[in-house]
Design a protein around this motif. Structure first.
Motif, PDB file in Angstrom:
ATOM      1  N   LEU A  89      36.729  41.642  31.058  1.00  0.00           N
ATOM      2  CA  LEU A  89      37.942  42.419  30.800  1.00  0.00           C
ATOM      3  C   LEU A  89      38.260  43.214  32.051  1.00  0.00           C
ATOM      4  CD1 LEU A  89      40.130  43.916  29.048  1.00  0.00           C
ATOM      5  CD2 LEU A  89      38.312  45.520  28.435  1.00  0.00           C
ATOM      6  N   VAL A  90      39.496  43.137  32.520  1.00  0.00           N
ATOM      7  CA  VAL A  90      39.952  43.940  33.655  1.00  0.00           C
ATOM      8  C   VAL A  90      41.118  44.792  33.172  1.00  0.00           C
ATOM      9  CG1 VAL A  90      40.867  43.937  35.997  1.00  0.00           C
ATOM     10  CG2 VAL A  90      39.236  42.167  35.297  1.00  0.00           C
ATOM     11  N   LEU A  91      41.015  46.096  33.371  1.00  0.00           N
ATOM     12  CA  LEU A  91      42.021  47.039  32.887  1.00  0.00           C
ATOM     13  C   LEU A  91      42.527  47.880  34.055  1.00  0.00           C
ATOM     14  CD1 LEU A  91      43.340  48.340  30.270  1.00  0.00           C
ATOM     15  CD2 LEU A  91      41.482  50.022  30.409  1.00  0.00           C
ATOM     16  N   LEU A  92      43.842  47.896  34.241  1.00  0.00           N
ATOM     17  CA  LEU A  92      44.408  48.734  35.301  1.00  0.00           C
ATOM     18  C   LEU A  92      44.435  50.187  34.851  1.00  0.00           C
ATOM     19  CD1 LEU A  92      45.785  48.749  38.136  1.00  0.00           C
ATOM     20  CD2 LEU A  92      47.965  48.743  36.911  1.00  0.00           C
ATOM     21  N   ILE A  93      43.917  51.054  35.698  1.00  0.00           N
ATOM     22  CA  ILE A  93      43.884  52.485  35.421  1.00  0.00           C
ATOM     23  C   ILE A  93      45.007  53.205  36.168  1.00  0.00           C
ATOM     24  CG2 ILE A  93      42.468  54.572  35.519  1.00  0.00           C
ATOM     25  CD1 ILE A  93      41.377  52.336  33.676  1.00  0.00           C
ATOM     26  N   ARG A  94      45.238  52.796  37.402  1.00  0.00           N
ATOM     27  CA  ARG A  94      46.212  53.500  38.246  1.00  0.00           C
ATOM     28  C   ARG A  94      46.600  52.582  39.395  1.00  0.00           C
ATOM     29  NH1 ARG A  94      44.323  58.828  41.636  1.00  0.00           N
ATOM     30  NH2 ARG A  94      46.224  59.245  42.835  1.00  0.00           N
ATOM     31  N   ARG A  95      47.837  52.714  39.811  1.00  0.00           N
ATOM     32  CA  ARG A  95      48.325  51.938  40.945  1.00  0.00           C
ATOM     33  C   ARG A  95      49.331  52.821  41.673  1.00  0.00           C
ATOM     34  NH1 ARG A  95      49.437  46.044  41.968  1.00  0.00           N
ATOM     35  NH2 ARG A  95      51.315  45.947  43.247  1.00  0.00           N
ATOM     36  N   ASP A  96      48.976  53.286  42.864  1.00  0.00           N
ATOM     37  CA  ASP A  96      49.821  54.212  43.621  1.00  0.00           C
ATOM     38  C   ASP A  96      50.183  53.619  44.974  1.00  0.00           C
ATOM     39  OD1 ASP A  96      49.867  56.148  41.690  1.00  0.00           O
ATOM     40  OD2 ASP A  96      48.411  57.474  42.661  1.00  0.00           O
ATOM     41  N   ASN A  97      51.490  53.474  45.227  1.00  0.00           N
ATOM     42  CA  ASN A  97      51.980  53.104  46.552  1.00  0.00           C
ATOM     43  C   ASN A  97      51.411  51.768  47.023  1.00  0.00           C
ATOM     44  OD1 ASN A  97      53.483  53.546  48.974  1.00  0.00           O
ATOM     45  ND2 ASN A  97      51.664  54.406  49.980  1.00  0.00           N
ATOM     46  N   ILE A  98      51.301  50.815  46.100  1.00  0.00           N
ATOM     47  CA  ILE A  98      50.640  49.538  46.398  1.00  0.00           C
ATOM     48  C   ILE A  98      51.621  48.382  46.258  1.00  0.00           C
ATOM     49  CG2 ILE A  98      49.013  47.863  45.404  1.00  0.00           C
ATOM     50  CD1 ILE A  98      47.611  49.830  47.143  1.00  0.00           C
ATOM     51  N   ALA A  99      51.589  47.485  47.232  1.00  0.00           N
ATOM     52  CA  ALA A  99      52.318  46.224  47.159  1.00  0.00           C
ATOM     53  C   ALA A  99      51.328  45.077  46.964  1.00  0.00           C
ATOM     54  CB  ALA A  99      53.123  45.988  48.441  1.00  0.00           C
ATOM     55  N   SER A 100      51.751  44.065  46.212  1.00  0.00           N
ATOM     56  CA  SER A 100      50.988  42.846  45.953  1.00  0.00           C
ATOM     57  C   SER A 100      49.831  43.131  44.999  1.00  0.00           C
ATOM     58  CB  SER A 100      50.523  42.185  47.254  1.00  0.00           C
ATOM     59  OG  SER A 100      50.066  40.881  46.989  1.00  0.00           O
ATOM     60  N   GLY A 101      48.713  42.446  45.179  1.00  0.00           N
ATOM     61  CA  GLY A 101      47.634  42.532  44.207  1.00  0.00           C
ATOM     62  C   GLY A 101      47.857  41.608  43.029  1.00  0.00           C
ATOM     63  N   THR A 102      48.299  40.380  43.309  1.00  0.00           N
ATOM     64  CA  THR A 102      48.562  39.394  42.260  1.00  0.00           C
ATOM     65  C   THR A 102      47.276  38.653  41.888  1.00  0.00           C
ATOM     66  OG1 THR A 102      50.851  39.095  42.941  1.00  0.00           O
ATOM     67  CG2 THR A 102      49.852  37.315  41.672  1.00  0.00           C
ATOM     68  N   THR A 103      47.004  38.606  40.605  1.00  0.00           N
ATOM     69  CA  THR A 103      45.833  37.890  40.115  1.00  0.00           C
ATOM     70  C   THR A 103      46.187  36.430  39.879  1.00  0.00           C
ATOM     71  OG1 THR A 103      44.965  39.863  39.023  1.00  0.00           O
ATOM     72  CG2 THR A 103      44.143  37.735  38.246  1.00  0.00           C
ATOM     73  N   GLY A 104      45.380  35.532  40.426  1.00  0.00           N
ATOM     74  CA  GLY A 104      45.515  34.104  40.164  1.00  0.00           C
ATOM     75  C   GLY A 104      44.356  33.620  39.319  1.00  0.00           C
ATOM     76  N   ILE A 105      44.644  32.714  38.392  1.00  0.00           N
ATOM     77  CA  ILE A 105      43.630  32.118  37.524  1.00  0.00           C
ATOM     78  C   ILE A 105      43.596  30.618  37.803  1.00  0.00           C
ATOM     79  CG2 ILE A 105      42.879  31.749  35.153  1.00  0.00           C
ATOM     80  CD1 ILE A 105      42.850  34.675  35.895  1.00  0.00           C
ATOM     81  N   TYR A 106      42.393  30.050  37.959  1.00  0.00           N
ATOM     82  CA  TYR A 106      42.234  28.664  38.408  1.00  0.00           C
ATOM     83  C   TYR A 106      41.197  27.949  37.552  1.00  0.00           C
ATOM     84  CZ  TYR A 106      44.166  31.190  42.381  1.00  0.00           C
ATOM     85  OH  TYR A 106      44.933  32.023  43.166  1.00  0.00           O
ATOM     86  N   ARG A 107      41.425  26.683  37.297  1.00  0.00           N
ATOM     87  CA  ARG A 107      40.468  25.885  36.526  1.00  0.00           C
ATOM     88  C   ARG A 107      39.188  25.693  37.322  1.00  0.00           C
ATOM     89  NH1 ARG A 107      42.906  20.631  33.729  1.00  0.00           N
ATOM     90  NH2 ARG A 107      42.197  19.805  35.718  1.00  0.00           N
ATOM     91  N   VAL A 108      38.070  25.793  36.646  1.00  0.00           N
ATOM     92  CA  VAL A 108      36.786  25.575  37.304  1.00  0.00           C
ATOM     93  C   VAL A 108      36.666  24.140  37.787  1.00  0.00           C
ATOM     94  CG1 VAL A 108      34.300  25.410  36.877  1.00  0.00           C
ATOM     95  CG2 VAL A 108      35.560  27.427  36.110  1.00  0.00           C
ATOM     96  N   GLU A 109      37.177  23.189  36.991  1.00  0.00           N
ATOM     97  CA  GLU A 109      36.949  21.773  37.304  1.00  0.00           C
ATOM     98  C   GLU A 109      37.559  21.347  38.637  1.00  0.00           C
ATOM     99  OE1 GLU A 109      37.753  21.997  32.789  1.00  0.00           O
ATOM    100  OE2 GLU A 109      38.200  23.121  34.618  1.00  0.00           O
ATOM    101  N   ASP A 110      38.779  21.780  38.898  1.00  0.00           N
ATOM    102  CA  ASP A 110      39.459  21.268  40.090  1.00  0.00           C
ATOM    103  C   ASP A 110      40.182  22.336  40.900  1.00  0.00           C
ATOM    104  OD1 ASP A 110      41.577  21.878  38.413  1.00  0.00           O
ATOM    105  OD2 ASP A 110      42.164  19.802  38.065  1.00  0.00           O
ATOM    106  N   GLY A 111      40.060  23.588  40.518  1.00  0.00           N
ATOM    107  CA  GLY A 111      40.696  24.667  41.273  1.00  0.00           C
ATOM    108  C   GLY A 111      42.188  24.785  41.083  1.00  0.00           C
TER     109      GLY A 111
END
Length: 244
Positions: free
Chosen positions: A169-191
Motif C-alpha cells: 500500500l502506498v499512501l500520499l501524505i503531502r506533495r509540495d511544489n513538486i512536478a512529475s512523480g508518475t507511478t508506472g505499473i508493469y507486468r512481471v512476465e514481459d515488462g
C-alpha cells in the motif's frame, strides 16, 4: 446486490494486480475503520525524518523512518521489535543484500490512531486477497523525497522493481511544489506497462500485488526552483509469515 467500495477495490487488485484510489474514496475507506484523530500530528512527523545514509552513499538523497509489526487475521496488530530492513539483490539491485537500519518511527506516531487505522485497513484488504494467510509480517516506511534545482528527487532510485513481499500500500501524505512523480505499473512476465497514475492529493493511494506487477515512479523536480519541494509518502508492505 450492489458492491461496496471495499468490494470494488478488492476486485480491482484481484483482477489487475493493482489499483489506484482517489483521495476522497481512500479517506472514506480509512474512516470506516477508525477516526483519523491524530492526522495533523501524523502528517507533521514527516518533518522529522532522518536522512537515508545508505542511499547517500550512491549520491542520492532521501529521508525516512521505518517500523515493523505483526498482524494476525483475528487478533491485534502488534508492534515488533525494531529491526533492519532487508531486500535481496534480486529485488533491489541498488541496495539489496545488506541489512539497512533506519531510524524508527516515533513512538507516538507508530502507535497513533492514523497509522493504526491505515494498517487495519490494509489488513482488511490483504486478508481477503489471501484468505489462507493466518499472520503477516508488516513493515511501514515513511519516505520524504526532496528535489532541488539541478537535482531531481528519485522516489524509486532502483528503477522498476518489486519489493519482495506479497502486497504493498502506498499512501500520499503531502506533495509540495513538486512536478512529475508518475507511478508506472508493469507486468512481471514481459515488462509491459499496464497502468500509470500520479499521486497528487493527500490520501491518493495505490494497492499492489507484488507477485504480479512491477512498479516505479518517475523523478520529481521543483515547480518553483526558489522554494522547497518535497513528496511525502507512507509505504506499507505485507509479507505472509507462514511461508505457504
Amino acid at each position: 446486490m450492489s458492491l461496496s467500495a471495499l468490494d470494488l477495490l478488492h476486485r480491482a487488485v484481484a483482477d489487475a494486480g493493482f489499483t489506484f484510489v482517489h483521495a476522497p474514496a481512500m479517506r472514506a475507506l480509512l474512516e470506516q475503520q477508525a477516526p483519523l484523530s491524530d492526522w495533523a500530528a501524523f502528517a507533521g512527523s514527516w518533518d522529522r525524518l532522518e536522512p537515508d545514509a545508505y542511499l547517500a552513499r550512491t549520491g542520492r538523497a532521501r529521508r525516512r523512518r521505518h517500523g515493523a509489526y505483526r498482524a494476525t487475521r483475528d487478533g491485534a496488530i502488534e508492534r515488533a521489535p525494531h529491526r533492519p530492513h532487508y531486500q535481496s539483490l534480486d529485488y533491489n539491485p541498488l541496495q539489496g543484500g545488506i541489512e539497512r537500519w533506519f531510524a524508527p518511527i516515533e513512538d507516538g506516531i507508530a502507535d497513533g490512531a492514523s497509522l493504526r487505522c491505515i494498517l487495519a485497513f490494509a489488513r482488511s484488504v490483504f486478508d481477503r486477497l489471501a484468505p489462507d494467510v493466518r499472520a503477516w509480517q508488516v513493515e511501514a516506511h515513511q519516505f520524504r523525497i526532496e528535489a532541488t534545482p539541478g537535482h531531481a528527487g528519485e522516489p524509486t532510485p532502483e528503477g522498476r522493481h518489486r519489493d519482495g513481499v506479497d502486497y504493498v500500500l502506498v499512501l500520499l501524505i503531502r506533495r509540495d511544489n513538486i512536478a512529475s512523480g508518475t507511478t508506472g505499473i508493469y507486468r512481471v512476465e514481459d515488462g509491459r506497462e499496464v497502468g500509470s497514475f500520479t499521486l497528487t492529493t493527500p490520501f491518493d493511494a495505490a494497492l499492489v500485488d507484488d507477485h504480479r506487477v512491477l512498479h516505479g515512479v518517475t523523478a520529481v523536480s521543483p515547480l518553483d526552483p526558489a522554494q522547497p519541494a518535497c513528496r511525502d509518502v507512507l509505504g506499507v508492505t505485507f509479507r505472509r509469515e507462514d511461508g505457504h
